[in-house]
Design a protein around this motif. Structure first.
Motif, PDB file in Angstrom:
ATOM      1  N   LEU A 256      75.135  34.595 -65.945  1.00  0.00           N
ATOM      2  CA  LEU A 256      76.338  34.887 -65.191  1.00  0.00           C
ATOM      3  C   LEU A 256      75.768  34.738 -63.658  1.00  0.00           C
ATOM      4  N   ALA A 261      78.765  38.227 -60.771  1.00  0.00           N
ATOM      5  CA  ALA A 261      78.313  39.650 -61.638  1.00  0.00           C
ATOM      6  C   ALA A 261      78.149  40.730 -60.464  1.00  0.00           C
ATOM      7  N   ARG A 295      82.341  37.288 -70.478  1.00  0.00           N
ATOM      8  CA  ARG A 295      82.038  36.368 -69.439  1.00  0.00           C
ATOM      9  C   ARG A 295      80.902  35.415 -69.742  1.00  0.00           C
ATOM     10  N   VAL A 296      79.726  36.076 -70.281  1.00  0.00           N
ATOM     11  CA  VAL A 296      78.622  35.377 -70.482  1.00  0.00           C
ATOM     12  C   VAL A 296      78.919  34.467 -72.034  1.00  0.00           C
TER      13      VAL A 296
END
Length: 412
Positions: A256, A261, A295-296
């Motif tokens: 990310l 982040a 998200r990752v």
């Protein structure tokens, strides 16, 4: 209330007296769905004091909101002073009943700590009097470790509703995960806590969306940052802030971008700083962890995969505790088994059966590093046909037996 007038749920409450040790101050309350008091197992001399606390800290409002949602699982409710409740409901009648369990502190509250936490409530003379009475009652306040309280809550809920939930139902990513463990660090196994936390952060780096059991295990093992201050709410804030910082950095290690982040982490930290409810803080931590992991995960999704193949990959990731059949994946995508296996290998470069095996071995590696589960238990949890087959697959994939791998990586 006469026994003949009781509902089935209310009659079940009588059974709790024999199921829960007499020395445990585990109280159950019954209210109408408009918030009016019906009955309680709490001693009369403490009833008014503890019921008022539930109302002062918004417990009844939260219970009513949960009642209207029609969710079939109990909800944990926190407060700024480290006092906790749980609520459950009987929906099988026109006028639903609200059952409240608690209150409890997870560790004995210090007088100085309580006085500091009650400071914001001194503007109201009535609330100030209640706070003084609470402090006077300090030696008699219910204190039950979180793990025990959670088991009592689930047992009570199951008796009321005839469901068969386990404790993990209290730790979903929904609003049910609203509790903060403010226990002391005296009984924590720091080595196990470290291994569990390391596994949680590795799941962030991997974007592992099948994280729920590990999050539950780590939450039950560690109450967060082991500092003892005068303000229990501030302790909860510190834990969430530290956890967010660790997860933020793990997400960057997983790919990310720092711009995303840091901005995301700062937003969650600011929300934690502004929060005045320990239950909200714990729910915030769960939401934050879920957000970063997904998200990752999306970063790791191969853009060259078709939607059907990506759907298979996600299904496999979420079903590692099951025997995953190619027929199930074929039904999921609408393809024949032959066409799916050919398409999967063409897009991923790996035969479907090997992809499933590799995914299970990756999960086994995390569990070997972070738990004390036996090889047999791991084999069963990951749905291998036999222990020997699990060992063989693990050795073929990693070059080590499960025991060798655990010895090597737990020593790091």
């Amino acid at each position: 209330m006469e026994k003949g007038q009781m509902t089935h749920a209310e009659q079940n409450l009588l059974l709790l007296e024999s199921a829960i040790p007499a020395n445990e101050k585990f109280y159950v309350w019954c209210f109408r769905d408009d918030g009016r008091y019906i009955a309680s197992s709490c001693p009369e001399e403490e009833r008014a004091l503890l019921e008022k606390g539930f109302r002062i800290f918004g417990g009844m409002e939260k219970a009513m909101a949960h009642l209207s949602s029609k969710e079939a699982v109990p909800q944990l409710i926190g407060s700024p002073i480290g006092m906790h409740w749980a609520v459950s409901f009987e929906y099988e009648r026109e006028n639903s009943l609200v059952f409240v369990m608690g209150p409890v502190f997870y560790h004995p509250p210090a007088e100085a700590q309580l006085r500091e936490a009650l400071r914001p409530y001194r503007d109201s003379l009535e609330d100030a009097r209640w706070g003084s009475a609470l402090i006077e009652a300090l030696p008699n306040l219910p204190v039950i470790p979180h793990a025990i309280f959670a088991r009592y809550v689930i047992m009570t809920h199951n008796m009321l509703t005839r469901q068969q939930l386990d404790v993990s139902a209290l730790y979903t990513e929904s609003e049910n995960m609203k509790t903060t463990e403010l226990a002391s660090t005296q009984n924590r196994d720091r080595a196990k806590v470290y291994l569990a936390e390391r596994a949680m952060l590795q799941m962030v780096r991997n974007g592992d969306i099948n994280y729920h059991r590990m999050l539950t295990r780590s939450s039950s093992m560690s109450p967060g940052v082991g500092v003892q201050g005068r303000d229990p709410l501030q302790q909860a804030r510190i834990s969430v802030i530290v956890f967010t910082s660790l997860v933020c950095r793990a997400a960057m290690e997983g790919g990310l971008s720092p711009e995303i982040a840091y901005a995301l982490g700062d937003s969650y930290i600011q929300t934690a700083v502004n929060s005045n409810d320990a239950g909200e803080l714990s729910a915030l931590a769960s939401t934050m962890y879920h957000d970063f992991i997904f998200r990752v995960h999306h970063l790791h999704v191969n853009p060259s995969y078709s939607p059907a193949i990506q759907k298979c990959c996600d299904y496999i990731e979420l079903s590692l505790d099951k025997r995953i059949q190619i027929s199930d994946l074929a039904a999921l995508t609408g393809y024949t088994e032959y066409y799916l296996t050919e398409k999967f290998k063409k897009e991923t470069g790996t035969p479907l059966f090997l992809y499933i095996r590799y995914a299970k071995i990756e999960r086994a590696k995390v569990l070997l590093e972070s738990t004390d589960l036996s090889v047999k238990e791991l084999s069963e949890r990951l749905a291998f046909n036999t222990v020997n087959y699990f060992i063989q697959c693990f050795r073929d994939t990693t070059g080590y037996t499960p025991a060798q791998y655990r010895k090597k990586h737990k020593a790091l």
